[in-house]
Design an enzyme around this catalytic site. Structure first.
Site, PDB file in Angstrom:
ATOM      1  N   SER A  59     -11.785   9.518   1.779  1.00 31.08           N
ATOM      2  CA  SER A  59     -10.380   9.345   2.146  1.00 31.08           C
ATOM      3  C   SER A  59      -9.993   7.891   1.921  1.00 31.08           C
ATOM      4  CB  SER A  59     -10.127   9.725   3.605  1.00 31.08           C
ATOM      5  OG  SER A  59      -8.776   9.434   3.939  1.00 31.08           O
ATOM      6  N   VAL A  64     -14.408   1.612   3.766  1.00 29.91           N
ATOM      7  CA  VAL A  64     -15.268   1.561   2.587  1.00 29.91           C
ATOM      8  C   VAL A  64     -14.525   2.119   1.368  1.00 29.91           C
ATOM      9  CG1 VAL A  64     -17.465   2.284   1.563  1.00 29.91           C
ATOM     10  CG2 VAL A  64     -17.365   1.669   3.978  1.00 29.91           C
ATOM     11  N   CYS A  65     -13.763   3.193   1.559  1.00 28.30           N
ATOM     12  CA  CYS A  65     -12.999   3.773   0.449  1.00 28.30           C
ATOM     13  C   CYS A  65     -11.952   2.785  -0.057  1.00 28.30           C
ATOM     14  CB  CYS A  65     -12.320   5.068   0.892  1.00 28.30           C
ATOM     15  SG  CYS A  65     -13.472   6.349   1.426  1.00 28.30           S
ATOM     16  N   ASP A  66     -11.295   2.100   0.867  1.00 23.73           N
ATOM     17  CA  ASP A  66     -10.319   1.067   0.529  1.00 23.73           C
ATOM     18  C   ASP A  66     -10.989  -0.028  -0.305  1.00 23.73           C
ATOM     19  OD1 ASP A  66      -7.597  -0.466   1.995  1.00 23.73           O
ATOM     20  OD2 ASP A  66      -9.188  -1.719   1.177  1.00 23.73           O
ATOM     21  N   THR A  69     -12.089   1.203  -3.853  1.00 18.85           N
ATOM     22  CA  THR A  69     -10.965   1.380  -4.778  1.00 18.85           C
ATOM     23  C   THR A  69     -10.394   0.032  -5.201  1.00 18.85           C
ATOM     24  OG1 THR A  69     -10.529   3.506  -3.747  1.00 18.85           O
ATOM     25  CG2 THR A  69      -8.764   2.571  -5.102  1.00 18.85           C
TER      26      THR A  69
END
Length: 172
Positions: A59, A64-66, A69
């Site tokens: 998500s 971590v996803c932020d 990306t």
């Protein structure tokens, strides 16, 4: 019923089940249908002839996803026109667009697996318990052969950015 794999991934140490095959280097990349918006879809064919780095995140609204990306967005401009970086999550296209605008992310292509988890199942990263895609990196050459795979064993850990980028640079 899709192939289920257990004992290969965790979320904060708790076991999770991945649906789909375990893809390896040398495998032909499976086709997919992902949403660019609620109505516009793309498939693997839309990126024919390009080296593709597919960054899979559970998500976009998590730390971590932020970071993952943002890191690939920074690198995207350095890789040339023959390379495309696709970020795939199960977030709605609205949420992806909102996040990109707020984060100033404009070089990676955000794609959503929200409708039927088609990508997650085809690439073996669909988390059965959450209906989200497990953090992973796939590098696919211009002939749609997988050249690098990293499916994280723990969802909250970062991928190996350097190895993934080295795999892309070797093909570009």
């Amino acid at each position: 019923m899709a192939q289920q794999r257990t004992g290969v991934a965790t979320l904060k140490g708790n076991p999770i089940t991945l649906n789909g095959p375990e893809l390896k280097q040398g495998d032909q990349a499976p086709d997919f249908q992902l949403n660019k918006s609620l109505v516009d879809t793309v498939s693997l064919k839309d990126y024919a002839g390009k080296v593709k780095l597919i960054s899979v995140v559970p998500s976009i609204d998590t730390g971590v996803c932020d970071a993952q990306t943002r890191r690939f967005n920074e690198e995207a401009g350095k890789l040339g026109d023959n390379v495309v970086i696709l970020t795939v999550s199960a977030d709605l296209p609205f949420a992806q667009a909102r996040w990109c605008g707020a984060a100033g992310v404009d070089k990676v292509v955000m794609l959503s697996d929200y409708k039927d988890n088609n990508f997650g199942q085809a690439y073996g990263v669909l988390i059965d318990e959450l209906k989200l895609d497990m953090r992973a990196i796939f590098v696919i050459d211009a002939n749609d052969t997988i050249q690098y795979v990293q499916v994280l064993g723990e969802m909250t850990e970062h991928p190996n950015y350097e190895d993934a980028l080295a795999a892309v640079k070797a093909l570009a």
